[in-house]
Design an enzyme around this catalytic site. Structure first.
Site, PDB file in Angstrom:
ATOM      1  CG  ASP A 112      -1.925   1.089   1.263  1.00 41.50           C
ATOM      2  OD1 ASP A 112      -1.948   1.891   0.311  1.00 41.50           O
ATOM      3  OD2 ASP A 112      -2.698   1.163   2.225  1.00 41.50           O
ATOM      4  CG  ASP A 288      -3.408   4.172  -3.416  1.00 44.85           C
ATOM      5  OD1 ASP A 288      -2.501   3.872  -2.613  1.00 44.85           O
ATOM      6  OD2 ASP A 288      -4.608   3.962  -3.196  1.00 44.85           O
TER       7      ASP A 288
END
Length: 416
Positions: A112, A288
């Site tokens: 992440d 992301d």
């Protein structure tokens, strides 16, 4: 300096789409986007920690780890002999194996770039060993899909035989809201306010660099598209880029100064459908790994839907097109730092072999472009997520405060 290649073994992971299929996936992506848009680091009201512990202390499953990472680009290149870790494509995001403690307990963690705390315990309880040190501080991290609370430790973290971090901050906590453990690679600033009595927690990459294990504070990320739910076809390289994984040059751009995108791995880009139809003027957004879809500001999404002729599928909540419309689908062009990156028609569709993950129909064509849920001009008007990252090599460069992008052999692949 470590030069070994570490290969992870493929393993099954909990798919983020879970039982809710694509609608739940989209809901989570949008909830995550709303946190980004609000400029929030991933923490919630500290008062809820005590309340949660009182209500759930008998359910303490252990902890879940999400290591953070910082990365400078353009600081060296190598082939597969780099400090490399293979990651696994779980169908909707990527995960990898990380060892914590000595002897190490293995955890399966989500990768992440939109958060920065390392934590464990979503599936496997935290197991204190001789290297574990309880800091006495509490950790609280909130995501779009849920939150975790717990105790902050420092411990030995093993990414591979030559990538071992001493005294890494590790959250050991309760998890709820189906939050998977994370090995995070976001900016270290995002750890501010997440751990009590602590101003900031150094990320995994920060500590690898500070402890002299890698020569540069750099993270290279390579993902390849696949038609299988659990394929070991991704790679993360620490300290160097892997020239065997990209074609041409890595073009780097400064991180955006526009808030709230500037709080994350934010860049400026424009997006065109075909060669002459700009659907998103130059604006700020983020890259992301924790977001599955390609999200565009509402106006850009509507322009894309109009241009493609796609309709909204009531079952999945995604855009769908007919085979004839797919034949006429044009490429998207992402202009980043003056370089146009082509996102082909095949890149824009969900892998048809994985439609069951979405709860979709076999053979139907679903588009991965979706609505961010906010209007243009909010300071974060796009999120280049999982599907976009599968087509490009990216370099997360903390030292130089820039992000690098390069094409790969899969940029024009027809795998979906």
């Amino acid at each position: 300096m470590s030069r070994a290649v570490i290969r992870a073994i493929p393993f099954a992971t909990q798919l983020r789409a879970a039982k809710g299929g694509a609608k739940e996936l989209l809901q989570r992506d949008r909830a995550r986007a709303q946190k980004f848009l609000a400029g929030k680091s991933h923490h919630g009201p500290s008062a809820t920690i005590k309340e949660y512990r009182q209500r759930h202390s008998h359910h303490h499953k252990g902890t879940s780890i999400a290591p953070s990472i910082t990365v400078p680009s353009g600081t060296g290149s190598s082939s597969a002999s780099a400090d490399t870790i293979d990651v696994t494509d779980s169908g909707v995001t990527y995960t990898m194996q990380v060892g914590v403690g000595n002897p190490a307990t293995q955890y399966t963690l989500l990768i992440d770039t939109g958060s920065s705390n390392t934590w464990v315990g979503a599936d496997t309880p935290y197991n204190p060993t001789s290297t574990s040190q309880d800091t006495g501080n509490m950790i609280e991290v909130s995501y779009g899909s849920g939150s975790m609370f717990g105790q902050e430790y420092t411990d030995t973290v093993t990414l591979g035989s030559n990538l071992v971090i001493q005294n890494q901050g590790i959250g050991a906590g309760f998890i709820y809201g189906r939050v998977p453990g994370r090995r995070c690679v976001g900016p270290a600033d995002l750890t501010q306010g997440t751990v009590s009595n602590t101003s900031e927690v150094p990320t995994v990459t920060d500590n690898l660099y500070a402890q002299g294990t890698i020569s540069s504070d750099l993270l290279g990320v390579f993902y390849a598209p696949s038609s299988a739910a659990n394929a070991a076809n991704g790679e993360i390289t620490f300290g160097v880029t892997d020239s065997a994984k990209f074609t041409g040059a890595v073009n780097s751009v400064a991180l955006t100064t526009t808030s709230p995108a500037s709080k994350y791995w934010g860049i400026d880009q424009s997006v065109s459908y075909g060669t002459g139809n700009t659907i998103l003027n130059t604006t700020a957004g983020i890259v992301d790994t924790g977001t599955t879809l390609l999200l565009l500001a509402t106006e850009a999404f509507q322009a894309y839907q109009s241009a493609t002729g796609a309709t909204l599928d009531s079952t999945t909540g995604l855009l769908t097109i007919t085979p004839q419309q797919y034949d006429n689908l044009q490429s998207l062009y992402f202009n980043i730092g003056g370089v146009a990156y082509e996102f082909t028609p095949n890149a824009q569709i969900w892998p048809r072999a994985l439609n069951s993950i979405l709860g979709g129909n076999e053979g139907q064509i679903y588009l991965i472009v979706s609505d961010l849920g906010s209007s243009f001009g909010q300071g974060l008007d796009f999120i280049n997520g999982f599907g976009w990252l599968q087509r490009f090599y990216t370099v997360f460069d903390t030292g130089k405060k820039q992000l690098g992008v390069a094409t790969t052999e899969y940029t024009n692949a027809d795998t979906n």
